[in-house]
Design an enzyme around this catalytic site. Structure first.
Site, PDB file in Angstrom:
ATOM      1  N   GLU A 242      -6.309  -7.773  -0.269  1.00 63.01           N
ATOM      2  CA  GLU A 242      -6.995  -6.900   1.384  1.00 63.01           C
ATOM      3  C   GLU A 242      -8.718  -7.120   0.650  1.00 63.01           C
ATOM      4  O   GLU A 242      -8.710  -5.884   0.040  1.00 63.01           O
ATOM      5  CB  GLU A 242      -6.624  -6.484   1.828  1.00 63.01           C
ATOM      6  CG  GLU A 242      -5.114  -6.565   2.666  1.00 63.01           C
ATOM      7  CD  GLU A 242      -4.504  -5.531   3.284  1.00 63.01           C
ATOM      8  OE1 GLU A 242      -5.112  -4.705   3.562  1.00 63.01           O
ATOM      9  OE2 GLU A 242      -2.879  -5.544   3.739  1.00 63.01           O
TER      10      GLU A 242
ATOM     11  N   GLU B 243       0.770  -0.807  -0.339  1.00 64.20           N
ATOM     12  CA  GLU B 243       0.280  -0.257   0.259  1.00 64.20           C
ATOM     13  C   GLU B 243       0.933   1.153  -0.225  1.00 64.20           C
ATOM     14  O   GLU B 243       0.246   2.441   0.901  1.00 64.20           O
ATOM     15  CB  GLU B 243      -0.873  -0.197   1.296  1.00 64.20           C
ATOM     16  CG  GLU B 243      -2.016  -1.576   1.081  1.00 64.20           C
ATOM     17  CD  GLU B 243      -3.138  -1.489   2.628  1.00 64.20           C
ATOM     18  OE1 GLU B 243      -4.346  -2.146   2.068  1.00 64.20           O
ATOM     19  OE2 GLU B 243      -2.946  -0.474   3.274  1.00 64.20           O
TER      20      GLU B 243
END
Length: 416
Positions: A308, A210
């Site tokens: 995710e 991320e």
């Protein structure tokens, strides 16, 4: 530009290889480490909160400091090296065990994504973190092999923080790409690659989790880093795949970049961190999940794994928005509008959900499974929590809200 960047990355790697001390490698068993991400479907789960701790996954660990700990950096800072080492070692040895891997396999999973921070393999002098996680990652690879699972090793925290989130290890301003932080990240990635790229069980390594492009991470600089990471992995084992985060950009915006290379795009999908999404009906939640596939992942020129995602339909879980922050869903986070009540959704189990909440959770999960398997698959976040309803795969499985076989459907063809 990118050709020149690749040359620089290769030069940096040659210097790393020349200067690095010998790193133990996880042993091979003679089996191929490859997994064909272009044709096979990933069905897996993350081990969040284990080797990189997060307050909302294990709130008791953070509450035990008496207050002030908001991430692993401050947890170690408040406890001091000795106590932090003792507490975290106890956590690492007990939170995840071999039986967890056996249950993952029984649930029909084929992958496990294991986050780890740079400080586990390339600690920086003067920082408060403690190490020792790598021995448990080695053990996890052994357990995964025995259970028939493939492992994605995920560099979850980078020096300076690549996103400013507590899950990077250090909540606050994004300082990755400042000073020597990218080179330090490459040192950590190289240590992981040299240790695991030739394993028969680790099929992929994620360059960094991320990186927050909307938050200020420079995209060209990130691409340069990805070039270096790919060169590193390819040098060690061409069959080991590099996972690359989309950096919170539309995954198809990466089309043309590294096309044809042994890479997979990693995109994350949550519908709880935005007030507009929280206000949606279950029908709209399902449509939004399906549209991620039709409008984005299916438009990518590379394999895309949704690395995710969650079964939660609220942001009520304790500390989910960070220690000291409340929830958008009940209007207690800053100046948000109230959409519902967090009672029974902050802690505990989905067993306590109403019949409608259970049905909606199962339907939402199934829609996401269908959508994400339209491309390359999925990795649920996360396997285990201390009681975050909707986020805990073990709890969802136990209460029949997550299919006990990945292809079992009570709500089929939602994206058709």
């Amino acid at each position: 530009m990118f050709v020149e960047s690749a040359k620089k990355a290769l030069l940096a790697l040659s210097l790393l290889a020349a200067s690095a001390q010998a790193v133990p490698r996880v042993r091979r068993q003679g089996a191929s480490s490859s997994f064909d991400y272009k044709s096979q479907i990933v069905r897996g789960v993350n081990l969040g909160g284990w080797l990189v701790t997060e307050p909302w996954i294990t709130p008791s660990l953070y509450d035990s400091t008496g207050g002030g700990a908001v991430d692993e950096w401050t947890l170690c800072q408040i406890l001091g090296k000795d106590e932090a080492q003792a507490k975290l070692s106890s956590h690492w040895s007990s939170f995840i065990t071999q039986s967890d891997f056996d249950r993952m396999a029984q649930a029909g999973l084929n992958h496990v994504r294991i986050p780890i921070g740079y400080w586990a393999v390339a600690p920086i002098d003067g920082e408060p973190y403690v190490s020792g996680q790598i021995d448990y990652l080695d053990q996890a690879v052994t357990w995964a092999r025995a259970a028939g699972l493939k492992v994605l090793v995920d560099l979850h925290g980078a020096p300076g923080s690549q996103n400013g989130f507590d899950n990077s290890g250090h909540r606050g301003p994004i300082q990755w790409q400042q000073g020597d932080t990218v080179n330090q990240t490459m040192t950590a990635f190289d240590a992981l690659a040299r240790r695991y790229a030739q394993s028969d069980t680790v099929t992929a390594i994620e360059a960094v989790n991320e990186p927050n492009i909307p938050g200020g991470v420079n995209e060209d600089g990130l691409k340069n880093y990805y070039y270096g990471a790919l060169a590193d992995v390819q040098r060690l084992n061409p069959s080991t795949t590099l996972f690359m985060s989309d950096g919170f950009q539309p995954v198809e915006s990466w089309n043309g970049f590294m096309q044809g290379s042994n890479v997979v795009m990693d995109t994350h999908h949550y519908q709880v961190f935005d007030t507009g999404l929280l206000s949606m009906s279950i029908d709209d939640h399902v449509k939004t999940a399906c549209s991620l596939a039709t409008q984005h992942t299916m438009q990518s020129d590379k394999p895309v794994v949704v690395g995710e995602w969650t079964g939660a339909l609220t942001d009520c879980a304790k500390y989910l928005n960070g220690v000291g922050n409340a929830a958008r869903y009940d209007g207690t986070y800053m100046s948000t509008t109230k959409y519902g009540d967090c009672t029974g959704k902050s802690t505990g189990s989905v067993a306590d959900f109403s019949a409608d909440e259970k049905a909606n959770t199962r339907r939402y999960i199934e829609a996401q499974l269908e959508a994400y398997e339209m491309k390359s698959g999925w990795l649920f976040w996360t396997w285990k929590t201390e009681g975050a309803p909707g986020w805990d795969m073990q709890d969802l499985l136990a209460n029949q809200l997550f299919p006990t076989s990945p292809t079992d459907r009570q709500y089929p063809h939602q994206c058709s």
